[in-house]
Design a protein around this motif. Structure first.
Motif, short mmCIF file in Angstrom:
data_model
loop_
_atom_site.label_atom_id
_atom_site.label_comp_id
_atom_site.label_asym_id
_atom_site.label_seq_id
_atom_site.Cartn_x
_atom_site.Cartn_y
_atom_site.Cartn_z
N LEU A 67 16.23 -37.72 2.54
CA LEU A 67 16.09 -39.11 2.98
C LEU A 67 15.22 -39.25 4.23
CD1 LEU A 67 19.70 -40.47 2.32
CD2 LEU A 67 17.63 -40.88 0.97
N PRO A 68 15.31 -38.35 5.22
CA PRO A 68 14.40 -38.48 6.36
C PRO A 68 12.93 -38.34 5.96
CG PRO A 68 16.26 -37.08 6.94
CD PRO A 68 16.34 -37.31 5.45
N LEU A 69 12.64 -37.53 4.96
CA LEU A 69 11.26 -37.40 4.48
C LEU A 69 10.79 -38.71 3.85
CD1 LEU A 69 11.52 -33.86 2.84
CD2 LEU A 69 10.58 -34.43 5.09
N LEU A 70 11.68 -39.33 3.09
CA LEU A 70 11.35 -40.62 2.50
C LEU A 70 11.16 -41.68 3.58
CD1 LEU A 70 10.96 -42.51 0.09
CD2 LEU A 70 13.46 -42.70 -0.06
N GLN A 71 12.02 -41.65 4.60
CA GLN A 71 11.91 -42.65 5.68
C GLN A 71 10.59 -42.51 6.41
OE1 GLN A 71 14.20 -45.20 6.24
NE2 GLN A 71 12.42 -45.92 7.43
N ARG A 72 10.10 -41.28 6.54
CA ARG A 72 8.80 -41.07 7.18
C ARG A 72 7.70 -41.84 6.46
NH1 ARG A 72 4.54 -36.65 7.02
NH2 ARG A 72 5.45 -36.14 5.00
N LEU A 73 7.78 -41.89 5.13
CA LEU A 73 6.80 -42.67 4.37
C LEU A 73 7.04 -44.16 4.51
CD1 LEU A 73 6.51 -40.67 1.01
CD2 LEU A 73 5.18 -40.42 3.12
N LEU A 74 8.32 -44.57 4.45
CA LEU A 74 8.63 -46.00 4.55
C LEU A 74 8.19 -46.56 5.89
CD1 LEU A 74 12.21 -46.04 2.94
CD2 LEU A 74 10.04 -46.71 1.87
N ASP A 75 8.23 -45.74 6.94
CA ASP A 75 7.85 -46.21 8.27
C ASP A 75 6.38 -46.58 8.36
OD1 ASP A 75 10.40 -45.91 9.26
OD2 ASP A 75 10.04 -43.93 10.13
N ARG A 76 5.57 -46.04 7.47
CA ARG A 76 4.13 -46.34 7.50
C ARG A 76 3.67 -47.11 6.27
NH1 ARG A 76 1.58 -41.49 9.10
NH2 ARG A 76 -0.37 -42.17 8.18
N THR A 77 4.62 -47.58 5.47
CA THR A 77 4.30 -48.26 4.21
C THR A 77 3.83 -49.69 4.45
OG1 THR A 77 5.77 -46.92 2.85
CG2 THR A 77 5.35 -49.16 2.09
N ASP A 78 2.72 -50.05 3.82
CA ASP A 78 2.24 -51.43 3.82
C ASP A 78 2.75 -52.19 2.60
OD1 ASP A 78 0.45 -51.23 6.17
OD2 ASP A 78 -0.67 -49.84 4.89
N VAL A 79 2.89 -51.49 1.48
CA VAL A 79 3.40 -52.10 0.25
C VAL A 79 4.38 -51.13 -0.39
CG1 VAL A 79 2.87 -53.02 -2.04
CG2 VAL A 79 1.26 -53.38 -0.15
N LEU A 80 5.59 -51.61 -0.65
CA LEU A 80 6.57 -50.85 -1.41
C LEU A 80 6.57 -51.39 -2.84
CD1 LEU A 80 9.01 -48.90 -1.71
CD2 LEU A 80 10.47 -50.82 -1.01
N LEU A 81 6.18 -50.55 -3.78
CA LEU A 81 6.28 -50.87 -5.20
C LEU A 81 7.50 -50.15 -5.74
CD1 LEU A 81 2.61 -50.51 -6.55
CD2 LEU A 81 3.87 -52.61 -6.07
N THR A 82 8.42 -50.89 -6.31
CA THR A 82 9.65 -50.25 -6.75
C THR A 82 10.18 -50.87 -8.02
OG1 THR A 82 11.95 -49.72 -6.12
CG2 THR A 82 11.01 -51.74 -5.21
N GLN A 83 10.71 -50.03 -8.89
CA GLN A 83 11.49 -50.53 -10.00
C GLN A 83 12.83 -51.03 -9.45
OE1 GLN A 83 11.24 -46.87 -12.32
NE2 GLN A 83 10.04 -47.94 -13.88
N PRO A 84 13.46 -51.99 -10.12
CA PRO A 84 14.77 -52.44 -9.66
C PRO A 84 15.79 -51.30 -9.75
CG PRO A 84 13.81 -54.02 -11.20
CD PRO A 84 12.97 -52.78 -11.27
N VAL A 85 16.40 -50.97 -8.63
CA VAL A 85 17.41 -49.91 -8.57
C VAL A 85 18.61 -50.48 -7.82
CG1 VAL A 85 17.96 -47.58 -7.75
CG2 VAL A 85 15.63 -48.11 -8.55
N ARG A 86 19.78 -50.27 -8.35
CA ARG A 86 20.98 -50.83 -7.72
C ARG A 86 21.27 -50.15 -6.39
NH1 ARG A 86 24.99 -47.08 -8.40
NH2 ARG A 86 24.79 -45.67 -10.18
#
Length: 305
Positions: A67-86
């Motif tokens: 999760l910290p690795l994912l957060q590193r990307l989210l911190d610099r994300t301009d656009v989040l493209l995501t499928q609907p996930v509960r």
């Protein structure tokens, strides 16, 4: 001590794990989250040259310590493209709303659908049975095989053309409703026009559908970019048979295919059926679960009393 050699998985997702540098320029940084369809969409968008992105593990593989690795990307994300996930998916904060709450300030979130299309493979289902793994030799179930394992007769020639078309139409309608519910970039209207190229299996859409989705995503994002046709087949790991009764019912003038192709191996459909019958007869709970979960589809196709 010497540094451990990175695993093949770590090399495959090199930028995610910090083995490779993140791209640095003025293009928007796009993080694409979802299942295997997400990576195909990312590759198509990246091929336009209009975005920056890196390969991210599918949401069903990410573990708590990543999760910290994912957060590193989210911190610099301009656009989040995501499928609907509960929310709370796999007891982790990987839901699309949870991810959207953790992106960089000012970032956009755009949903795209989780595509399932049963039109070409109306008997095919994916079962997630608690405590069970996927069946051999391919990770898909067939309602006809489940019915045979339950002791029902299945008469191939009596299968309903009308039922095949109804399964197709229901599949499209369900996806369209899900798109509307999540305000996802629509793709359901592209499935039937794609004909026999719409899907390789029920959850692996074909190139025409994926390219069409990528172009619509690019339009929604306001990207001034052309999505080129891919040079190879995306989501190419598994291809299911295309049976003549389905092609006839749907009015598709292509040659039928009587075998599977799974990870490069050609598997006759009858061989797959026999292997799965043996597997299912040792697991009556899987048979009961599958036929109960998909009883309406089985009824439409006339393969269960």
């Amino acid at each position: 001590m010497p540094t451990p050699e990175p695993s093949p998985r770590h090399r495959h997702y090199g930028a995610f794990y910090g083995l490779d540098p993140l791209p640095e320029d003025d293009r928007p940084f796009v993080t694409v989250m979802g299942n295997c369809q997400a990576e195909s969409l990312r590759l198509l968008l990246e091929s336009s040259g209009a975005i920056r992105s890196v390969r991210v593990p599918p949401v069903f593989e990410i573990e708590a310590d990543e999760l910290p690795l994912l957060q590193r990307l989210l911190d610099r994300t301009d656009v989040l493209l995501t499928q609907p996930v509960r929310d709370g998916y796999r007891d982790l904060p990987l839901g699309s709303a949870e991810l959207a709450a953790r992106v960089a300030p000012g970032a956009r979130t755009v949903h795209f659908p989780t595509i399932r299309y049963a039109g070409l493979h109306p008997w095919q289902v994916v079962l997630r049975v608690p405590g069970e793994v996927d069946p051999p030799p391919v990770p898909y179930h067939d309602l006809r095989t489940l019915a045979l394992a339950a002791g029902h007769e299945v008469h191939q020639g009596a299968l309903s053309r009308k039922g095949i078309r109804e399964v197709r139409d229901s599949s499209v309608a369900i996806l369209a409703e899900r798109e509307e519910r999540s305000d996802a970039v629509p793709v359901s209207d592209l499935l039937v026009p794609a004909g026999a190229d719409a899907a390789h299996v029920i959850n692996h859409p074909g190139n025409p559908v994926l390219v069409g989705l990528a172009r619509r995503v690019a339009e929604r994002l306001g990207l001034d970019a052309e999505i080129p046709e891919p040079t190879g087949t995306l989501l190419d790991e598994v291809h299911a048979p295309l049976l003549p009764e389905v092609l006839e019912a749907l009015g598709l003038a292509v040659d039928p295919v009587a075998h599977w192709v799974y990870r490069g191996a050609v598997l006759p459909d009858e061989q797959v059926r026999e292997v799965q019958l043996d597997w299912l007869r040792e697991r009556p709970h899987v048979v009961e679960f599958g036929l109960d979960r998909h009883r309406e589809t089985a009824r439409l196709l006339g393969i269960r009393p």
